[in-house]
Design a protein around this motif. Structure first.
Motif, PDB file in Angstrom:
ATOM      1  N   ASP A   1       1.147  -1.109   0.115  1.00  0.00           N
ATOM      2  CA  ASP A   1      -0.439   0.220   0.046  1.00  0.00           C
ATOM      3  C   ASP A   1       1.035   1.654  -0.003  1.00  0.00           C
ATOM      4  O   ASP A   1       0.639   2.968  -0.833  1.00  0.00           O
ATOM      5  CB  ASP A   1      -0.976  -0.245   0.889  1.00  0.00           C
ATOM      6  N   TRP A   2       2.572   1.177   0.811  1.00  0.00           N
ATOM      7  CA  TRP A   2       3.036   2.272   0.977  1.00  0.00           C
ATOM      8  C   TRP A   2       3.351   2.405  -0.634  1.00  0.00           C
ATOM      9  O   TRP A   2       3.886   3.766  -0.911  1.00  0.00           O
ATOM     10  CB  TRP A   2       3.742   2.593   2.274  1.00  0.00           C
ATOM     11  N   PHE A   3       3.894   1.739  -1.090  1.00  0.00           N
ATOM     12  CA  PHE A   3       4.324   1.615  -2.162  1.00  0.00           C
ATOM     13  C   PHE A   3       3.225   2.231  -3.770  1.00  0.00           C
ATOM     14  O   PHE A   3       3.900   2.897  -4.630  1.00  0.00           O
ATOM     15  CB  PHE A   3       5.091   0.368  -3.010  1.00  0.00           C
ATOM     16  N   LEU A   4       2.181   2.206  -3.581  1.00  0.00           N
ATOM     17  CA  LEU A   4       1.146   2.518  -4.203  1.00  0.00           C
ATOM     18  C   LEU A   4       0.963   3.921  -4.369  1.00  0.00           C
ATOM     19  O   LEU A   4       1.022   4.317  -5.041  1.00  0.00           O
ATOM     20  CB  LEU A   4      -0.035   1.560  -4.025  1.00  0.00           C
ATOM     21  N   ARG A   5       1.483   4.051  -2.970  1.00  0.00           N
ATOM     22  CA  ARG A   5       0.774   5.545  -2.656  1.00  0.00           C
ATOM     23  C   ARG A   5       2.398   6.485  -2.847  1.00  0.00           C
ATOM     24  O   ARG A   5       2.267   7.785  -3.564  1.00  0.00           O
ATOM     25  CB  ARG A   5       1.080   5.982  -1.266  1.00  0.00           C
ATOM     26  N   SER A   6       3.226   6.095  -3.465  1.00  0.00           N
ATOM     27  CA  SER A   6       4.549   7.259  -3.634  1.00  0.00           C
ATOM     28  C   SER A   6       5.456   6.399  -4.433  1.00  0.00           C
ATOM     29  O   SER A   6       6.436   7.346  -4.505  1.00  0.00           O
ATOM     30  CB  SER A   6       5.470   6.969  -2.123  1.00  0.00           C
ATOM     31  N   ALA A   7       4.389   6.136  -5.541  1.00  0.00           N
ATOM     32  CA  ALA A   7       5.479   5.655  -6.434  1.00  0.00           C
ATOM     33  C   ALA A   7       4.855   6.695  -7.899  1.00  0.00           C
ATOM     34  O   ALA A   7       3.340   6.170  -8.136  1.00  0.00           O
ATOM     35  CB  ALA A   7       5.496   3.941  -6.868  1.00  0.00           C
ATOM     36  N   ILE A   8       5.676   6.683  -8.904  1.00  0.00           N
ATOM     37  CA  ILE A   8       5.464   7.256  -9.893  1.00  0.00           C
ATOM     38  C   ILE A   8       6.292   6.439 -11.182  1.00  0.00           C
ATOM     39  O   ILE A   8       6.901   6.080 -11.041  1.00  0.00           O
ATOM     40  CB  ILE A   8       5.914   8.705 -10.122  1.00  0.00           C
ATOM     41  N   VAL A   9       5.586   5.329 -11.850  1.00  0.00           N
ATOM     42  CA  VAL A   9       5.910   4.851 -12.967  1.00  0.00           C
ATOM     43  C   VAL A   9       5.339   5.789 -14.403  1.00  0.00           C
ATOM     44  O   VAL A   9       4.733   6.176 -14.864  1.00  0.00           O
ATOM     45  CB  VAL A   9       5.437   4.020 -13.450  1.00  0.00           C
ATOM     46  N   GLY A  10       6.688   5.841 -15.413  1.00  0.00           N
ATOM     47  CA  GLY A  10       7.386   5.767 -16.518  1.00  0.00           C
ATOM     48  C   GLY A  10       6.201   5.413 -17.285  1.00  0.00           C
ATOM     49  O   GLY A  10       5.582   3.920 -17.024  1.00  0.00           O
ATOM     50  N   ARG A  11       6.128   5.747 -18.735  1.00  0.00           N
ATOM     51  CA  ARG A  11       6.162   5.022 -19.654  1.00  0.00           C
ATOM     52  C   ARG A  11       4.428   4.340 -19.323  1.00  0.00           C
ATOM     53  O   ARG A  11       4.144   3.563 -20.338  1.00  0.00           O
ATOM     54  CB  ARG A  11       6.548   3.890 -20.230  1.00  0.00           C
ATOM     55  N   GLN A  12       3.636   4.993 -18.693  1.00  0.00           N
ATOM     56  CA  GLN A  12       2.084   4.686 -18.251  1.00  0.00           C
ATOM     57  C   GLN A  12       1.155   5.797 -19.137  1.00  0.00           C
ATOM     58  O   GLN A  12       1.163   6.920 -17.428  1.00  0.00           O
ATOM     59  CB  GLN A  12       1.673   3.512 -16.943  1.00  0.00           C
ATOM     60  N   HIS A  13       0.277   5.690 -19.243  1.00  0.00           N
ATOM     61  CA  HIS A  13      -0.641   6.729 -19.257  1.00  0.00           C
ATOM     62  C   HIS A  13      -2.300   6.125 -19.413  1.00  0.00           C
ATOM     63  O   HIS A  13      -3.097   6.752 -20.189  1.00  0.00           O
ATOM     64  CB  HIS A  13      -0.340   7.437 -20.822  1.00  0.00           C
ATOM     65  N   GLN A  14      -2.396   5.291 -18.499  1.00  0.00           N
ATOM     66  CA  GLN A  14      -3.834   4.524 -17.922  1.00  0.00           C
ATOM     67  C   GLN A  14      -4.103   4.774 -17.063  1.00  0.00           C
ATOM     68  O   GLN A  14      -3.133   4.474 -15.675  1.00  0.00           O
ATOM     69  CB  GLN A  14      -4.008   3.448 -18.899  1.00  0.00           C
ATOM     70  N   VAL A  15      -5.660   4.765 -16.207  1.00  0.00           N
ATOM     71  CA  VAL A  15      -5.443   4.918 -14.818  1.00  0.00           C
ATOM     72  C   VAL A  15      -4.955   3.401 -14.298  1.00  0.00           C
ATOM     73  O   VAL A  15      -5.654   2.065 -14.967  1.00  0.00           O
ATOM     74  CB  VAL A  15      -7.117   4.739 -14.324  1.00  0.00           C
TER      75      VAL A  15
ATOM     76  N   ARG B   1      15.406   4.045 -12.774  1.00  0.00           N
ATOM     77  CA  ARG B   1      14.986   4.769 -13.841  1.00  0.00           C
ATOM     78  C   ARG B   1      13.817   4.833 -14.252  1.00  0.00           C
ATOM     79  O   ARG B   1      12.473   5.890 -15.041  1.00  0.00           O
ATOM     80  CB  ARG B   1      16.018   4.339 -14.859  1.00  0.00           C
ATOM     81  N   GLU B   2      12.454   4.232 -13.903  1.00  0.00           N
ATOM     82  CA  GLU B   2      11.642   3.851 -14.527  1.00  0.00           C
ATOM     83  C   GLU B   2      11.052   3.794 -13.768  1.00  0.00           C
ATOM     84  O   GLU B   2       9.438   3.869 -14.204  1.00  0.00           O
ATOM     85  CB  GLU B   2      11.143   2.882 -15.475  1.00  0.00           C
ATOM     86  N   VAL B   3      11.188   3.689 -12.020  1.00  0.00           N
ATOM     87  CA  VAL B   3       9.805   4.588 -11.290  1.00  0.00           C
ATOM     88  C   VAL B   3      10.598   4.665 -10.085  1.00  0.00           C
ATOM     89  O   VAL B   3      10.854   4.645  -9.279  1.00  0.00           O
ATOM     90  CB  VAL B   3       9.622   2.830 -10.206  1.00  0.00           C
ATOM     91  N   LYS B   4       9.867   6.276 -10.183  1.00  0.00           N
ATOM     92  CA  LYS B   4      10.262   7.036  -9.263  1.00  0.00           C
ATOM     93  C   LYS B   4      10.076   6.879  -7.808  1.00  0.00           C
ATOM     94  O   LYS B   4       8.113   6.756  -7.734  1.00  0.00           O
ATOM     95  CB  LYS B   4       9.673   8.255  -9.410  1.00  0.00           C
ATOM     96  N   LEU B   5       9.838   7.020  -6.894  1.00  0.00           N
ATOM     97  CA  LEU B   5       9.594   6.844  -5.539  1.00  0.00           C
ATOM     98  C   LEU B   5       9.483   8.802  -4.935  1.00  0.00           C
ATOM     99  O   LEU B   5      11.128   8.622  -4.756  1.00  0.00           O
ATOM    100  CB  LEU B   5      11.189   5.915  -5.032  1.00  0.00           C
ATOM    101  N   LEU B   6       8.723   8.521  -4.591  1.00  0.00           N
ATOM    102  CA  LEU B   6       9.109   9.622  -3.832  1.00  0.00           C
ATOM    103  C   LEU B   6       8.367  10.229  -2.076  1.00  0.00           C
ATOM    104  O   LEU B   6       7.690   9.305  -1.885  1.00  0.00           O
ATOM    105  CB  LEU B   6       7.242  10.592  -4.184  1.00  0.00           C
ATOM    106  N   ARG B   7       8.971  11.465  -1.287  1.00  0.00           N
ATOM    107  CA  ARG B   7       8.684  11.914  -0.047  1.00  0.00           C
ATOM    108  C   ARG B   7       6.570  12.284  -0.381  1.00  0.00           C
ATOM    109  O   ARG B   7       6.590  13.272  -0.565  1.00  0.00           O
ATOM    110  CB  ARG B   7       9.167  12.128   0.435  1.00  0.00           C
ATOM    111  N   VAL B   8       5.969  11.353   0.017  1.00  0.00           N
ATOM    112  CA  VAL B   8       4.489  11.619   0.062  1.00  0.00           C
ATOM    113  C   VAL B   8       3.600  11.950   1.614  1.00  0.00           C
ATOM    114  O   VAL B   8       4.600  11.087   3.333  1.00  0.00           O
ATOM    115  CB  VAL B   8       3.859  10.706  -0.242  1.00  0.00           C
ATOM    116  N   PRO B   9       3.345  12.690   1.569  1.00  0.00           N
ATOM    117  CA  PRO B   9       2.122  12.734   3.600  1.00  0.00           C
ATOM    118  C   PRO B   9       2.148  11.656   3.485  1.00  0.00           C
ATOM    119  O   PRO B   9       1.511  10.661   2.813  1.00  0.00           O
ATOM    120  CB  PRO B   9       1.536  14.089   2.923  1.00  0.00           C
TER     121      PRO B   9
END
Length: 312
Positions: free
Chosen positions: A125-139, A226-234
């Motif tokens: 759940d924390w990974f899904l909350r804080s990750a941005i994946v490149g090359r993906q353009h669908q919900v 490179r492909e998956v950006k992990l971000l600091r989220v509240p």
């Protein structure tokens, strides 16, 4: 294998290929299936032309191959047989470290399989909350009992696999050859499984895979960074809602509702990727608001594992 601490619990991070499909310009190969099967979990060989491309006469689909699999195959093929790699599943598994019944207990290890299951769902759940994946353009979509899919699994014809699909799940054990568990727990301990499915030789070439040597030298950590950006989220939904597009000076309830809208239909797990898609936010815009983290930094910021956890 060394372990890392995530959310005050111990995990091992295991990289590998879940599946690779290779085509050859010969109907018969100068190596037996038995020689290759010793270095993978499963292997299937098909003799027959590739659809729409009769140059390729046979193919091997291999599951969880070890590096030695590719070295043995490369040595057998030499330079006489051409190879086309047209499908690869690139995996990264976070595997819980279980406390042994006897001997030295590693710090922060999981006390039971049930304990590990709770921790894995929390980590997912924390990974899904804080990750941005490149090359993906669908919900991102989710169906109960299925993985979270970033991108369509198939094209509009319902048959052809999509070029790039990203998959996340946390309810199955790791199949990678680097995982070592006791016989009694091997099929019970789940892992956080993160997988990139790439289909088509041009797509794979863009990811840096064009030949067997590329598979041998593939840099898994660099690929995921490179492909998956992990971000600091509240940690709080109100604070995350404040960062999403919408009317300012809204109530706390409105901000929480804005965040809750990021959950795929059928579950209550917040998926940050859906903010990028639904609100048409670029990855760079997120990076300006939310600091990008290395894997080590992200692991250090995962909240402590809860005592209890309910599935979505």
């Amino acid at each position: 294998m060394p372990f890392i601490i995530i959310g005050a619990r111990a995990f091992r991070v295991v990289y590998g290929f879940d599946r690779v499909t290779l085509w050859f310009d010969r109907a018969e190969l100068p190596i037996s299936e038995a020689e290759l099967e010793a270095h993978c979990r499963e292997l299937s060989f098909i003799c027959g032309d590739m659809k729409f491309n009769p140059r390729w006469k046979s193919c091997i689909s291999v599951y969880q191959p070890s590096p030695k699999f590719f070295r043995v195959l490369l040595a057998a093929l030499a330079t006489e047989i051409a190879v086309c790699i047209n499908y690869v599943e690139i995996a990264r598994d976070f595997v819980p470290v279980l406390a042994p019944r006897k001997g030295v207990v590693p710090p922060a290890s999981h006390h039971s399989v049930a304990d590990a299951q709770v921790a894995i769902l929390h980590l997912r759940d924390w990974f899904l909350r804080s990750a941005i994946v490149g090359r993906q353009h669908q919900v991102v979509v989710y169906s109960h009992g299925d993985p979270f899919y970033y991108g369509r699994r198939y094209e509009k014809d319902g048959i052809t696999k999509s070029a790039n699909v990203f998959v996340v799940y946390g309810d199955k054990p790791s199949k990678q050859s680097g995982v070592r568990l006791s016989k009694s727990s091997r099929d019970e301990v789940p892992c956080l499984h993160i997988e990139w499915r790439a289909n088509g030789a041009p797509v794979l070439a863009d990811l840096g895979i064009s030949c067997i040597q590329d598979l041998l030298s593939f840099d898994f950590p660099a690929f995921w960074s490179r492909e998956v950006k992990l971000l600091r989220v509240p940690k709080q939904n109100t604070a995350l809602g404040l960062l999403l597009p919408g009317r300012r000076n809204s109530s706390s309830r409105a901000y929480r509702k804005r965040t809750a809208a990021l959950a795929p239909e059928g579950c209550n797990v917040i998926v940050l990727q859906n903010a990028r898609i639904a609100n048409q936010i670029s990855a760079s815009a997120f990076l300006k608001k939310l600091r990008r983290l290395s894997l080590q930094e992200w692991c250090a910021e995962v909240p402590a594992m809860p005592a209890k956890r309910h599935r979505p």
